[in-house]
Design an enzyme around this catalytic site. Structure first.
Site, PDB file in Angstrom:
ATOM      1  N   ASP A 151       0.836  -1.205   0.000  1.00 44.63           N
ATOM      2  CA  ASP A 151       0.000   0.000   0.000  1.00 44.63           C
ATOM      3  C   ASP A 151       0.870   1.253   0.000  1.00 44.63           C
ATOM      4  OD1 ASP A 151      -2.323   1.507   0.142  1.00 44.63           O
ATOM      5  OD2 ASP A 151      -3.130   0.437   1.882  1.00 44.63           O
ATOM      6  N   MET A 152       0.269   2.409  -0.271  1.00 47.44           N
ATOM      7  CA  MET A 152       0.974   3.712  -0.245  1.00 47.44           C
ATOM      8  C   MET A 152      -0.122   4.756  -0.084  1.00 47.44           C
ATOM      9  SD  MET A 152       2.033   6.498  -2.285  1.00 47.44           S
ATOM     10  CE  MET A 152       3.490   7.445  -2.587  1.00 47.44           C
ATOM     11  N   ASP A 186     -10.618   1.989  -3.573  1.00 51.09           N
ATOM     12  CA  ASP A 186     -11.262   1.718  -2.288  1.00 51.09           C
ATOM     13  C   ASP A 186     -12.773   1.749  -2.437  1.00 51.09           C
ATOM     14  OD1 ASP A 186      -9.053   1.308  -0.768  1.00 51.09           O
ATOM     15  OD2 ASP A 186      -8.950   3.337   0.053  1.00 51.09           O
TER      16      ASP A 186
END
Ligand code: DGJ
Length: 735
Positions: free
Chosen positions: A480-481, A550
Site C-alpha cells: 500500500d501507499m 477503495d
C-alpha cells in the site's frame, strides 16, 4: 527485420503489418518525422512529405535553407531556442548559463530484440524475433553531450516504445532541466483526447476533450502517478469509436511525477510530449554520467478503442509484467479490511478463514493493523514486526501456520514507504523522512514519507520485510501507499542534487520491488495506493495486479473498471464483493450484481462472511464455483467494452476465449428508466460461423447473429430488466 535504412535518402522506416513510422535525417543532421500511422509500402524517398515552402517571418537554420525551419518541420526530439517555439523535449543548462544546444545526427544502429533499461521497469522481448530496435546517436559539438534515441518496434503488436539516454561526454558539468521520454509531431489536429481522471474512490473515469490551439496537458506532481491523472491518453479521430477508426494511444511506464501533453500550434499540427514532469525535476549530469529516461509506449490502430486496449493488455501481459503470476489464474481471496479494519484478533481472523474455506475461498489476506503499536492510523508504520501479542499471540508466523493448516493461502499487508511518529523507526531515524531539517513535515493520514531516494533506507525496510516473508508462510503481499509526497527534500543530499529526489524516490521503490520479487518469485504482489492512486504500467512490471479502488460499490466500480480497461488488463484489477450499504457510497446493490462486476477482475470478497445468512453463503458458494470454472476466460480472455456507463444508463463488457468458442458477457443496469425500451446488446469478437449456446440454452445462435442482430436484454416482467442495479451474465459456448 522491421526497420529499413535508406542510405541515399537518409530515411529510416520502422514498420510491422499494422503501422509505419518514418524518420528522416535532414542534410543538416536534424531528425524529422515524415509519417506515423497505418502501414504503407516502403520506398526509398518520402521527403515530399516534408514541408519545404518558405514562410514569412520564419527563423531558418541557415540563410539558404528555407526547408530547415525548425518551426515547421515535424521533429523527433526537439530543443528550444533555435526557431522551434513549441514545447521542447529537453533542456540542458551549461556552465555559462546557456540553454542552447544543437544536436545533430552522428550514427545509428539497428538490432534484433531490445535491451533492458537499468533500474527502470520497461517492456522486454522474450525472443529476439519479438521486436527490432533502432538507436540513433545525436551529438552537440559544443557540449560534446550525446543523446541516444531508442525506438523498438514490436513485430506482432502495433506498438513502438521509446526512451532516451543523455550522456555527458564532455568536460563541463551539465544540468538537465527537462528530459522527456518522447515527443512526436502529427501533421493535423483533428483528434479528440481521451484520458483517465478522478480522485480517491473515483479513479480512472473516462473524459474526452478536443485539443485546440495551445496546450492540453495532464500529469502528476504528487510523487505518485496518482488517482487524478493516469499516465495515459489517446488521440482518436472524432468518428472513431470502440470498434473502428484511427486511434493513437500513449502511455508512460512510470510511477512518479509525469506529464502527457498535446500542443496544437496555430498551423494545426499536434505535438505530443511524454515524460517525467519537468516542474519537479532537475538532474545534474557530471562528465561521463548518463541519464536514462523511463519508457513511453505508442500504440497505433485503425480498429478503434477496443483494439487499442487489447494491444495494451497484450503488450503488458506478454512484454511488461515479469511476475510468475502474470498469466496464471488468481486465487479467490478474502480480505479482512472492510470487515474488521484494524480491530481484529487472531480468533476473528481464524473464524473468517474457517468460513472462507467452507465457501471455496483460496487465500485470506490480513490487511492493515498487524504490526508495531498499530491500533489506529496514528502509529505503527515502519515497525514491520508484531509487538501486540494480545492481538496475535503467536505472531504472523503462528497465524500463517494455522491458516495454511486449514488449507488456505495467507497474504499480508505492508506500507513500506511510510513511517508514523511514535515508532521505533521514527525515534531512531527522524532524518529518514523527506523534508528539509528546518521545516515541519506536513502529515497526511498521520504519516510521513520515508526517503526512498536513499539506499540505506530502502535496505533497512527490505531487511524487515524479508524477515517476515521468509519466516511465515506468505503467498501474497499487498503493498500500500497512502499519501502523496510533500516537502520533497532529501537530508544529506547535496543542495544542487535536490532536483533528483522525486525521481530517485521512485527508483528506490522500484529497487525494493525488484529485490523482493527476486527473493520471493512465487509471492503474488498486489499494489495499492489508497485504492488506485498508483495503478500504472511501471508498478505492473513488478506487481501483476493492483487494488483498483477503495470504492467497492458495484455501480461505481462499473465506471472505474470500465475506465481502467482502456489501458490495463482485467487480470490486473483487484475487484472484491463488499458489504451493503456500501461503506463509500451508502448504496445497497444486490449480492449478485456485486459479484457480476467483481468477477471481471482479480476476484475476491471484503466483508464479514461469518455474519452472512445461510442463503447468502449459498449464493457466495455458487459465485465462487462459477468464477473458478470460468476463471481462465474471465481473467485472461480478450476483453471488449460494449456499452459505456459514461454515456448510457446501462453498461456491458465481455471476454472472449482465444479460440472464440467461449465468451462471458456482463450486462449491468445503472438506474432504472420507467417503461423502458427493449434494448439489444451487440456482441463482439465472436466467430461469425460458430453456433453458440447461451447459458446452456438448447437453442443456438450464430456469432454473426449475436454481433449484428444482437441479443435482446431479458425482460421477465414489465421492465424488470430495468430495475436499478440489476445485472445479467451470459455464458456463451460452442459445444
Ligand atoms: C488503503 C487501501 O486502499 C485499503 O484497501 C486498506 O488496505 C487501507 N489502506 C488500510 O490502511
Amino acid at each position: 527485420m522491421g526497420i529499413i535504412y535508406h542510405q541515399n535518402s537518409q530515411e529510416l522506416h520502422l514498420f510491422n503489418n499494422q503501422l509505419s513510422y518514418i524518420i528522416k535525417v535532414q542534410s543538416n543532421g536534424e531528425l524529422t518525422n515524415l509519417y506515423y500511422g497505418k502501414r504503407i509500402h516502403d520506398k526509398e524517398d518520402f521527403s515530399y512529405l516534408q514541408p519545404g515552402d518558405t514562410r514569412p517571418l520564419t527563423v531558418y537554420q541557415t540563410k539558404d535553407s528555407p526547408h530547415h525551419s525548425l518551426q515547421h518541420v515535424r521533429r523527433e526530439y526537439p530543443d528550444y531556442g533555435r526557431g522551434d517555439f513549441r514545447t521542447p523535449a529537453y533542456v540542458i543548462r551549461q556552465e555559462n548559463g546557456s540553454r542552447v544546444t544543437a544536436f545533430s545526427y552522428e550514427s545509428h544502429e539497428i538490432y534484433r530484440g531490445k535491451k533492458p533499461l537499468e533500474g527502470l521497469p520497461a517492456t522486454y522481448t522474450r525472443n529476439e524475433e519479438d521486436a527490432d530496435t533502432l538507436e540513433i546517436c545525436l551529438r552537440d559539438p559544443v557540449t560534446e553531450a550525446v543523446i541516444l534515441l531508442s525506438y523498438t518496434v514490436f513485430c506482432s503488436l502495433p506498438v513502438i516504445t521509446r526512451h532516451v539516454q543523455i550522456m555527458n561526454q564532455g568536460t563541463q558539468k551539465l544540468v538537465l532541466e527537462r528530459a522527456l521520454s518522447a515527443s512526436i509531431d502529427l501533421p493535423d489536429s483533428e483528434y479528440e483526447m481521451v484520458y483517465l481522471t478522478g480522485a480517491w474512490a473515483r479513479e480512472r473515469h473516462i473524459r474526452v476533450r478536443k485539443p485546440d490551439h495551445g496546450i492540453s496537458s495532464i500529469g502528476s506532481m504528487r510523487g505518485a502517478s496518482s488517482a487524478e491523472y493516469n499516465p495515459f491518453f489517446a488521440l482518436k479521430r472524432p468518428s472513431a469509436n470502440e470498434d473502428s477508426g484511427e486511434v493513437y494511444g500513449f502511455c508512460f511506464i512510470y510511477s512518479g511525477n509525469h506529464l502527457e501533453q498535446v500542443e496544437v500550434d496555430t498551423e494545426q499540427s499536434s505535438r505530443i510530449s511524454i515524460g517525467i514532469h519537468p516542474d519537479t525535476f532537475e538532474w545534474p549530469l557530471n562528465p561521463q554520467e548518463t541519464f536514462v529516461t523511463p519508457e513511453a509506449v505508442f500504440v497505433y490502430t485503425d480498429q478503434g478503442l477496443n483494439a487499442m486496449s487489447q494491444t495494451f493488455h497484450r503488450l503488458f501481459k506478454e512484454h511488461l509484467m515479469q511476475s510468475s503470476w502474470t498469466d496464471r489464474e488468481r486465487p479467490v481471496l478474502i480480505n479482512n479490511w472492510e470487515a474488521t479494519e484494524m480491530d481484529f484478533t487472531e480468533q476473528k481472523i481464524l473464524e473468517i478463514a474457517g468460513t472462507a474455506k467452507e465457501l471455496g475461498i483460496e487465500l485470506i489476506v490480513l490487511d492493515d493493523g498487524w504490526f508495531g503499536g498499530r491500533e489506529d492510523d496514528t502509529t505503527g508504520l515502519g515497525d514491520w514486526f508484531v509487538t501486540n501479542f494480545d492481538k496475535l499471540p503467536d505472531g504472523i508466523e503462528g497465524l500463517s501456520d494455522k491458516i495454511t493448516a486449514l488449507g488456505l493461502q495467507f497474504g499480508l499487508w505492508f506500507e513500506p514507504e511510510m513511517v508514523n511518529p511514535g515508532t521505533k523507526l521514527y525515534r531512531e531515524h527522524p532524518d529518514w523522512i523527506l523534508c528539509p531539517a528546518e521545516r515541519t513535515p506536513s502529515p497526511s493520514r498521520n504519516q510521513y514519507v520515508l526517503d526512498f531516494s536513499r539506499k540505506d533506507v530502502v535496505d533497512y525496510i527490505y531487511g524487515l520485510m524479508e524477515r517476515v516473508l521468509s519466516q511465515a508462510h506468505i503467498s501474497y503481499v499487498k503493498w500500500d501507499m497512502n499519501r502523496y509526497i510533500t516537502e520533497c527534500y532529501s537530508i544529506g543530499t547535496a543542495a544542487d542534487s535536490q532536483g533528483k529526489t522525486f525521481h530517485k524516490y521512485i527508483l528506490g521503490v522500484y529497487s525494493l520491488y525488484e529485490k523482493l520479487t527476486r527473493r520471493f518469485p512465487d509471492i503474488l504482489f498486489e499494489s495499492c495506493a489508497s485504492g488506485g492512486a498508483r495503478f500504472d504500467p511501471g508498478i505492473l512490471y513488478y506487481a501483476p495486479q493492483a487494488w483498483t479502488s477503495d470504492d467497492t460499490d458495484a455501480i461505481e466500480r462499473i465506471k472505474i473498471q470500465y475506465g481502467t480497461s482502456l489501458v490495463y488488463p482485467v487480470s490486473s484489477m483487484g475487484a472484491h464483493v463488499s458489504e451493503v450499504p456500501n461503506l463509500q457510497t451508502g448504496r445497497s446493490t444486490p449480492l449478485k450484481t456485486r459479484a457480476d462486476v467483481a468477477m471481471f477482475g482479480a476476484f475476491g470478497y471484503e466483508l464479514d462472511i461469518t455474519a452472512m445468512s445461510r442463503e447468502e453463503k449459498d449464493a457466495v458458494r455458487e459465485q465462487i464455483a462459477f468464477v473458478k470454472e470460468h476463471r481462465r476466460l474471465l481473467q485472461h480472455g480478450t476483453f471488449y467494452r460494449l456499452k459505456s456507463p459514461f454515456q448510457e444508463n446501462a453498461s456491458a463488457w465481455m471476454m472472449v476465449s482465444p479460440n472464440r468458442k467461449e465468451a462471458i458477457v456482463g450486462y449491468y443496469n445503472l438506474l432504472g428508466t420507467p417503461n423502458c425500451r427493449f434494448d439489444r446488446l451487440y456482441l463482439r469478437g465472436l466467430n461469425p460461423d460458430n453456433a453458440y449456446h447461451i447459458n446452456s440454452s438448447a437453442e443456438t445462435y450464430y456469432g454473426d447473429e449475436l454481433m449484428h442482430a444482437g441479443i435482446p436484454i431479458p425482460h421477465t416482467g414489465v421492465c424488470e430488466s430495468n430495475v436499478d442495479f440489476s445485472s445479467f451474465i451470459f455464458y456463451l459456448s460452442v459445444v
